[in-house]
Design an enzyme around this catalytic site. Sequence first.
Site, short mmCIF file in Angstrom:
data_model
loop_
_atom_site.label_atom_id
_atom_site.label_comp_id
_atom_site.label_asym_id
_atom_site.label_seq_id
_atom_site.Cartn_x
_atom_site.Cartn_y
_atom_site.Cartn_z
N ASP A 1 0.87 -1.16 0.00
CA ASP A 1 0.00 0.00 0.00
C ASP A 1 0.92 1.22 0.00
OD1 ASP A 1 -2.29 1.53 0.46
OD2 ASP A 1 -1.86 1.62 2.59
N PHE B 1 -12.13 20.88 -5.99
CA PHE B 1 -11.21 20.02 -6.75
C PHE B 1 -11.95 18.75 -7.18
CE2 PHE B 1 -8.10 16.75 -7.30
CZ PHE B 1 -7.01 17.41 -7.86
#
Length: 898
Positions: free
Chosen positions: A219, A384
């Site tokens: 990860d 955004f």
Amino acid sequence: MVFLRTSEKAGSCFIRTDQLDGETDWKLKVAVSCTQRLPALGDLFSISAYVYAQKPQMDIHSFEGTFTREDTDPPIHESLSIENTLWASTIVASGTVIGVVIYTGKETRSVMNTSDPKNKVGLLDLELNRLTKALFLALVALSIVMVTLQGYVGPWYRNLFRFLLLFSYIIPISLRVNLDMGKAVYGWMMMKDENIPGTVVRTSTIPEELGRLVYLLTDKTGTLTKNEMIFKRLHLGTVSYGADMMDEIQSHVRDSCSQMQSQAGGNNTGSTPLRKAQSSAPKVRKSVSSRIHEAVKAIVLCHNVTPVYESRAGVTGETEFAEADQDFSDENRTYQASSPDEVALVQWTESVGLTLVSRDLTSMQLKTPSGQVLSFCILQLFPFTSESKRMGVIVRDESTAEITFYMKGADVAMSSIVQYNDWLEEECGNMAREGLRTLVVAKKALTEEQYQDFESRYTQAKLSMHDRSLKVAAVVESLEREMELLCLTGVEDQLQTDVRPTLEMLRNAGIKIWMLTGDKLETATCIAKSSHLVSRTQDIHIFRQVTSRGEAHLELNAFRRKHDCALVISGDSLEVCLKYYEHEFVELACQCPAVVCCRCSPTQKARIVTLLQQHTGRRTCAVGDGGNDVSMIQAADCGIGIEGKEGKQASLAADFSITQFRHIGRLLMVHGRNSYKRSAALGQFVMHRGLIISTMQAVFSSVFYFASVPLYQGFLMVGYATIYTMFPVFSLVLDQDVKPEMAMLYPELYKDLTKGRSLSFKTFLIWVLISIYQGGILMYGALVLFESEFVHVVAISFTALILTELLMVALTVRTWHWLMVVAEFLSLGCYVSSLAFLNEYFGIGRVSFGAFLDVAFITTVTFLWKVSAITVVSCLPLYVLKYLRRKLSPPSYCKLAS
């Protein structure tokens, strides 16, 4: 649940999701405005309304629904998106919330994304099982051969079963016991290793897997990075400021702020025409300090950060004035935002003098170095999105009534929007190579008329029913032209300690590293570069967004032409590729030195792991630290969890739990290697121990006309596998072929392990041949050398057998440990002392031919020389062969050790 109402004035609240998806930044959630506007909380129960929600699905990034209130005229319809929902297993960070629950139990996204854990079986166990099956076949074959040579006389099937029982030692029953005890010892060693403190071994079945890994899937957030952002660089085109020059910026900001103050303080009437004159005059190059001031102001205004004050006890009882004072004090201010990058930027502006002190949905207040408070009114906010890759805000300065449109975003999106310049692209490239996340900041001054015109078009677009998002985007784009480029910022996501050397070591060890992250493509690419997951010389191939079979086909072909380049692919494109071209895609990806998958859901991570296992048949290892990595950790052959900021979900679900990413190096290179090598040696030795005694039984039976008579009586057989040889054989778990320092220094040694040469049919057959040779020598030797008293054959052969076993352990050991020596002598002592009181066992058959074993014979010289002779003949050739092999073709680790 759908978020209906909150106690916060703004009608929105933050939730913390670190337990759910492992991200430490807070998510902003907005209440349904229709219910938020109700005057009192109790009114929720008096309205008649309904919520329409889509069916439960796995995608965690989207939600579609509508909220309809029927008792008004006309009925109110509101669209619901992911930001109107609150999730299970998250914490509301501020205020209280009320909502209507739509998914429960099995229908929640987090449950739909979890998979049932499977039972993990190590590769070594599977290999040993195969060998045990071969041994079983050998046992049956040997018994049949014996009965055949006997000539099927009388009740032959009864004899067949007698032989099966006599030779049953071929099947190593004690193998499982020895191996399981061995695994417990390896686990204990890992937990006791001072170099990797805090390691917890949560499984006792697969420590050897750590020595066989080919794919490591990791990860990003919290595993490779600390998820702490630090502002590193500000670039103004002509001049660049690094972390060591921040005080210079601070003085510039202070100067320009005081300058502006003196201008404004002069006389208001004079200041207005002056400004007009300035704007009409040809552009004069601005001074550096005003440019820095502009840039810092843009950074502090264009964001979605909210300052939060922890109210201190004791202030509440005093007047409001005191409260207002206390409000802006620096000590107890914390910033909240949906992304840690934003917080890093605002914290940086605070450090250079411009501080964001308060913010709500319509206004913002800044504090200058001199303590003056500037107010700005927020007219529009464009958030955004992953499509636009930029965010904008239109603010009006309360003191001068100037309207400015500020914007910041990724360089790909912004380069076409800002005015022409010659440095942006190059500098972005430079910063990206350093592993910094870049944002381009720009502004545009608007007149009141321009803004009014924009506002009317924008409101119209927002009300349209068809293609709403396209129309809104088009209106916003009409503003995004010829913007003035202010600066370029670089923020660093700090890597965990020693990530680079660890990844380098793993790569040298022949392990292919894949990074699976839920993060954005740009960020993932940045980290891949800065952590040296992708080395500097390698190209990166960014897999385009594909939605159909044809596009996927073209893109795969384009990728196939590239050699030795890392692959970056997003979750959606990956889905499409796996749907149509699973085999081709996996085959291509496996040839890459590194693969980065971004925007992956937890289920996708687990699916990639299972794909690798099916297609390559190699061992995979998954490393993660958040709840979103649990499925991947459970799917992999070996799961490693890191205890991080994101709670302990991953470390509790994993097979091995560590405290830092850098510990993986030692876990694999040293402990993985040792566990595999030791278990392989131990397993084969236990098999050899059973085979050698069965060979002796076979020789004995064939000499005596294939009689199914046992050579050794009960206790000798039991004692042989336990008290006489157990300690030395088990002491092989302390053996090591390479010192830990060597294994860490030369990770290339690890490559040999993945080929699985320590335990294969080849090594197994060598051990079988050794057993047959030794068993034959021991038995024939005893028969040839026995005196007229036939009785002594048992005593001689058994003593020689025990000595041979002890010497064989000594032959197999690569590095001596004091416990091994103790074990050897302990076993020998046990045997010698047992000779005295086990004398009736050393005869043949139930009734010995009138001669119980006399201690007198054992102490004679003849007994000692016969035993020694047989032992030497059975062991010396092997010692010679081992010595020659070491000289002529030494294994790679010997070359290093010498």
